[in-house]
Enzyme design. Structure first.
Site, PDB file in Angstrom:
ATOM      1  N   ARG A  39       0.804  -1.234   0.000  1.00  0.00           N
ATOM      2  CA  ARG A  39       0.000   0.000   0.000  1.00  0.00           C
ATOM      3  C   ARG A  39       0.831   1.275   0.000  1.00  0.00           C
ATOM      4  O   ARG A  39       0.387   2.304  -0.507  1.00  0.00           O
ATOM      5  CB  ARG A  39      -0.931   0.006   1.214  1.00  0.00           C
ATOM      6  N   ASP A 147     -15.563   9.013   9.547  1.00  0.00           N
ATOM      7  CA  ASP A 147     -14.466   8.057   9.401  1.00  0.00           C
ATOM      8  C   ASP A 147     -13.171   8.855   9.313  1.00  0.00           C
ATOM      9  O   ASP A 147     -13.170   9.988   8.821  1.00  0.00           O
ATOM     10  CB  ASP A 147     -14.649   7.214   8.130  1.00  0.00           C
TER      11      ASP A 147
HETATM   12  C1  LIG Z   1     -13.722  -2.386   8.872  1.00  0.00           C
HETATM   13  S1  LIG Z   1     -14.383  -0.760   8.673  1.00  0.00           S
HETATM   14  C2  LIG Z   1     -15.943  -0.934   9.508  1.00  0.00           C
HETATM   15  C3  LIG Z   1     -17.070  -0.247   8.770  1.00  0.00           C
HETATM   16  C4  LIG Z   1     -18.449  -0.409   9.391  1.00  0.00           C
HETATM   17  N1  LIG Z   1     -18.505   0.177  10.724  1.00  0.00           N
HETATM   18  C5  LIG Z   1     -18.851  -1.872   9.432  1.00  0.00           C
HETATM   19  O1  LIG Z   1     -18.860  -2.452  10.534  1.00  0.00           O
HETATM   20  O2  LIG Z   1     -19.141  -2.450   8.390  1.00  0.00           O
HETATM   21  C6  LIG Z   1     -13.407   0.143   9.897  1.00  0.00           C
HETATM   22  C7  LIG Z   1     -13.373   1.637   9.634  1.00  0.00           C
HETATM   23  O3  LIG Z   1     -12.805   2.294  10.782  1.00  0.00           O
HETATM   24  C8  LIG Z   1     -12.072   3.406  10.334  1.00  0.00           C
HETATM   25  N2  LIG Z   1     -11.117   3.853  11.360  1.00  0.00           N
HETATM   26  C9  LIG Z   1      -9.949   3.272  11.729  1.00  0.00           C
HETATM   27  N3  LIG Z   1      -9.334   4.017  12.665  1.00  0.00           N
HETATM   28  C10 LIG Z   1     -10.131   5.095  12.905  1.00  0.00           C
HETATM   29  C11 LIG Z   1     -10.025   6.237  13.760  1.00  0.00           C
HETATM   30  N4  LIG Z   1      -8.972   6.441  14.567  1.00  0.00           N
HETATM   31  N5  LIG Z   1     -11.034   7.143  13.735  1.00  0.00           N
HETATM   32  C12 LIG Z   1     -12.099   6.963  12.913  1.00  0.00           C
HETATM   33  N6  LIG Z   1     -12.244   5.920  12.076  1.00  0.00           N
HETATM   34  C13 LIG Z   1     -11.272   4.989  12.072  1.00  0.00           C
HETATM   35  C14 LIG Z   1     -11.404   2.889   9.052  1.00  0.00           C
HETATM   36  O4  LIG Z   1     -11.002   3.948   8.204  1.00  0.00           O
HETATM   37  C15 LIG Z   1     -12.488   2.002   8.456  1.00  0.00           C
HETATM   38  O5  LIG Z   1     -13.214   2.642   7.445  1.00  0.00           O
END
Ligand SMILES: C[S@@+](CC[C@H](N)C(=O)[O-])C[C@H]1O[C@@H](n2cnc3c(N)ncnc32)[C@H](O)[C@@H]1O
Length: 224
Positions: A39, A147
Site C-alpha cells: 500500500r 471516518d
Molecule cells: C472495517 S471498517 C468498519 C465499517 C463499518 N462500521 C462496518 O462495521 O461495516 C473500519 C473503519 O474504521 C475506520 N477507522 C480506523 N481508525 C479510525 C479512527 N482512529 N477514527 C475513525 N475511524 C477509524 C477505518 O477507516 C475504516 O473505514
C-alpha cells in the site's frame, strides 16, 4: 517482491507501526508487513523518495497535511457491506419502535455511525428504518457518519455502488435501492438526505453534537 515495491527493513516497519498508532490508534500486527509494502510503495515512489525511512522522515518533519492523510488512508481496513451483522439492525428496529411510541425527546432522532467506511452502515440504518417506520419522514432524523479515511468518505457521499453489493441481500432488501438514469445502483434520495459524512479521528477531540439515540461503532476498535 513485485515490480515497483520498495524493500522494508524491520526498523522502518517499526517506525511505520509507531506512526500509524500515534496518529490513528491503529495497531498493525507483524502479519501486516506485506500489506504495508504494497500500500505504501506507490505513495513513496510518487513522492520521489527512495526508501521508507525517507518517507517517515518526511511525515515526521515537514510533510503536508495531505501527506499525513494519504498515509492514514492507505493503512485503514475498510471492509463493510449492507446489512452487515443484520441482528444489529433488528435490535435497532425494536429500540426505535419503543422510542417512536414514547417520543422521549419529541420527534428528534440521532444515530451516529462512527467508523462508517464507504457508507453501507449509515445507509442501511436510514433505508431500513424508513422502510419499517415511514412516519420517520416527518421527524427531525439525522445520521451523522464519520471516518478517519477521507477517501472512503468521498466514496460514501456519492451513494453509488456496484451491483455486487446486492449479493446476499434478500429480494425485499434489494428493493430498497434505486437505479440511476445510467442504471447504476444508488441509495434513494430519502435515505441519502438523512446521512451526512464528515472526516473524524475517533482518538482525537469529539466535536459531535449529541445526545445520540444510538451509536454504531462496529469493527473499528478491533484495529486499535
Ligand atoms: C472495517 S471498517 C468498519 C465499517 C463499518 N462500521 C462496518 O462495521 O461495516 C473500519 C473503519 O474504521 C475506520 N477507522 C480506523 N481508525 C479510525 C479512527 N482512529 N477514527 C475513525 N475511524 C477509524 C477505518 O477507516 C475504516 O473505514
Amino acid at each position: 517482491m513485485d515490480h515497483g515495491e520498495i524493500s522494508l527493513s524491520e526498523r522502518e516497519f517499526s517506525r511505520i507501526k509507531s506512526r500509524v498508532y500515534a496518529v490513528a490508534g491503529i495497531s498493525l500486527s507483524d502479519a501486516k508487513r506485506t500489506l504495508v509494502i504494497s500500500r505504501l510503495s506507490k505513495i513513496v515512489r510518487g513522492l520521489g523518495l527512495a526508501s521508507f525511512d525517507a518517507y517517515v522522515d518526511l511525515l515526521e518533519r515537514g510533510g503536508t497535511a495531505q501527506d499525513s492523510q494519504n498515509f492514514v488512508n492507505a493503512l485503514t481496513t475498510n471492509l463493510t457491506r449492507f446489512y452487515r451483522e443484520d441482528h444489529h439492525f433488528e435490535h435497532l428496529r425494536s429500540h426505535i419502535s419503543a422510542l417512536i411510541a414514547h417520543k422521549p425527546r419529541g420527534m428528534r432522532l440521532r444515530i451516529w455511525s462512527a467508523g462508517c467506511s464507504t457508507g453501507q452502515e449509515p445507509y442501511t440504518i436510514g433505508m431500513d428504518l424508513l422502510a419499517a417506520f415511514p412516519e420517520l419522514k416527518r421527524w427531525d432524523f439525522k445520521i451523522p457518519a464519520t471516518d478517519i479515511d477521507t477517501a472512503v468518505i468521498a466514496k460514501a457521499a456519492r451513494g453509488l455502488y456496484p451491483d455486487s453489493e446486492l449479493s446476499g441481500l434478500t429480494p425485499e432488501r434489494q428493493r430498497l435501492f434505486e437505479r440511476g438514469e445510467d442504471g447504476a445502483l444508488q441509495i434513494p434520495a430519502a435515505a441519502r438526505e438523512l446521512v451526512s459524512f464528515k472526516p473524524l479521528n475517533l482518538i482525537g477531540p469529539r466535536p459531535m453534537k449529541g445526545p445520540f439515540d444510538a451509536i454504531f461503532c462496529r469493527n473499528v476498535a478491533i484495529y486499535f
